[in-house]
Design an enzyme around this catalytic site. Structure first.
Site, PDB file in Angstrom:
ATOM      1  N   GLU A   1       0.882  -1.213  -0.046  1.00 18.84           N
ATOM      2  CA  GLU A   1      -0.156   0.149  -0.027  1.00 18.84           C
ATOM      3  C   GLU A   1       0.792   1.381  -0.031  1.00 18.84           C
ATOM      4  O   GLU A   1       1.997   1.134   0.039  1.00 18.84           O
ATOM      5  CB  GLU A   1      -0.854   0.165   1.205  1.00 18.84           C
ATOM      6  CG  GLU A   1      -2.199  -0.589   1.109  1.00 18.84           C
ATOM      7  CD  GLU A   1      -3.167   0.524   0.145  1.00 18.84           C
ATOM      8  OE1 GLU A   1      -2.789   1.581  -0.271  1.00 18.84           O
ATOM      9  OE2 GLU A   1      -4.355   0.094   0.126  1.00 18.84           O
TER      10      GLU A   1
ATOM     11  N   ASN B   1     -10.428   5.059   1.620  1.00 12.32           N
ATOM     12  CA  ASN B   1      -9.470   4.793   0.667  1.00 12.32           C
ATOM     13  C   ASN B   1      -9.459   5.901  -0.397  1.00 12.32           C
ATOM     14  O   ASN B   1     -10.495   6.723  -0.295  1.00 12.32           O
ATOM     15  CB  ASN B   1      -9.802   3.354  -0.145  1.00 12.32           C
ATOM     16  CG  ASN B   1      -8.696   2.191   0.259  1.00 12.32           C
ATOM     17  OD1 ASN B   1      -7.692   2.542   0.169  1.00 12.32           O
ATOM     18  ND2 ASN B   1      -9.354   1.260   0.225  1.00 12.32           N
TER      19      ASN B   1
ATOM     20  N   ASP C   1     -10.109   1.314  -4.833  1.00  4.31           N
ATOM     21  CA  ASP C   1      -8.954   1.401  -3.649  1.00  4.31           C
ATOM     22  C   ASP C   1      -8.236   2.694  -3.730  1.00  4.31           C
ATOM     23  O   ASP C   1      -8.796   3.697  -4.231  1.00  4.31           O
ATOM     24  CB  ASP C   1      -8.097   0.195  -3.817  1.00  4.31           C
ATOM     25  CG  ASP C   1      -7.653  -0.333  -2.672  1.00  4.31           C
ATOM     26  OD1 ASP C   1      -7.116   0.580  -1.774  1.00  4.31           O
ATOM     27  OD2 ASP C   1      -7.912  -1.574  -2.401  1.00  4.31           O
TER      28      ASP C   1
END
Length: 291
Positions: free
Chosen positions: A17, A148, A197
């Site tokens: 991430e 997100n 996302d």
């Protein structure tokens, strides 16, 4: 348009991430939330430095004074340039046993934004928080399941923010000081094409969104909210994108292998790696936290 996707780094992260390009260092920072660890990748020579953390690390930002700001499960911390905690500046405003930080970044005004997710997934218990240069944490949005997709428009008029399992991308109007107004729905998604996302905005104002469980990254028009381009990936679970490289025209894409079965990983063995794609449009240099 057909895009050429390359493996930039065979990281095999559990949950890769928050890719973040440092213009000053010419390196890509990122996290593996669940390892937990922060990584510093130099694409010029392929070297990777790994800085293990004591608890899950959701997102990071670079600081004007050097080092990092990071949202860990317990709260927001200032770290040195080797990822060592120096000072905790705010507690997790949620219930830390049931929520951890996730996606985030520094805004053009030097604030650090960090969103959280509600782990039981039985309600919209996630939060969106802002840490000011005065080191004060403010909860700016509630009623989110998994925070997100935080990004800021090229003209600084809008803040984007997605709620992944609820299949929605919001945007908030921003005033001249970066204060957000009431959120509005910008686009809804169909889970069959992927869930919204992590994301980044290019210099032309288009929003690039990693489509978790969709195996692609899409480029969204800031006016019509329509998808105008896509990058198909060799993995099904991309998590976030970042513009990097000398001209900010390399799109880096992190991915996940969290909770995948042996059969799924056999089909998508590159899950958890970082990918790169050369684009014709440049991104925007990431701002630095001013605290």
């Amino acid at each position: 348009m057909v895009h050429v996707v390359r493996t930039a780094l065979a990281l095999q992260a559990e949950l890769g991430e928050c890719p973040l390009w440092s213009v000053a260092e010419h390196v890509l920072w990122c996290v593996d939330i669940l390892a937990p660890a922060i990584h510093r990748f130099d694409p010029r020579n392929g070297t990777v430095q790994t800085f293990p953390q004591a608890e899950e690390v959701g997102c990071i930002g670079l600081r004007e004074q050097g080092g990092l700001i990071a949202a860990l499960r317990s709260g927001v911390w200032l770290l040195d340039d080797e990822g060592k905690p120096q000072r905790k500046i705010a507690d997790n405003p949620g219930i830390a046993a049931q929520s951890r930080f996730n996606d985030g970044r520094v805004d053009p005004w030097g604030n650090f934004w960090c969103g959280s997710l509600w782990e039981p997934q039985d309600k919209n218990g996630g939060l969106l928080c802002r840490v000011t240069p005065a080191l004060e944490l403010e909860v700016k949005a509630r009623n989110v399941k998994i925070s997100n997709g935080l990004a800021f428009s090229a003209d600084r008029r809008w803040m984007y923010h997605s709620d992944t399992p609820n299949e929605v991308l919001y945007r908030y109007p921003l005033n001249e000081t970066g204060e957000p107004g009431e959120r509005e729905i910008f686009r809804r998604f169909d889970a069959r094409g992927g869930l919204p996302d992590g994301a980044a905005v290019d210099r032309e104002g288009f929003y690039w969104s990693a489509q978790f469980d969709g195996g692609r990254v899409v480029r969204i028009d800031p006016n019509s909210a329509e998808i105008v381009d896509e990058i198909k990936l060799p993995v099904k679970w991309p998590t976030m994108v970042a513009f990097g490289g000398e001209d900010l025209k390399t799109l880096y894409i992190t991915s996940s292998r969290e909770n995948r079965t042996a059969e799924e990983l056999a089909r998508y063995p590159q899950s958890g790696n970082i990918f790169s794609v050369e684009l014709d449009v440049a991104g925007i240099a990431e701002p630095l936290f001013r605290g």
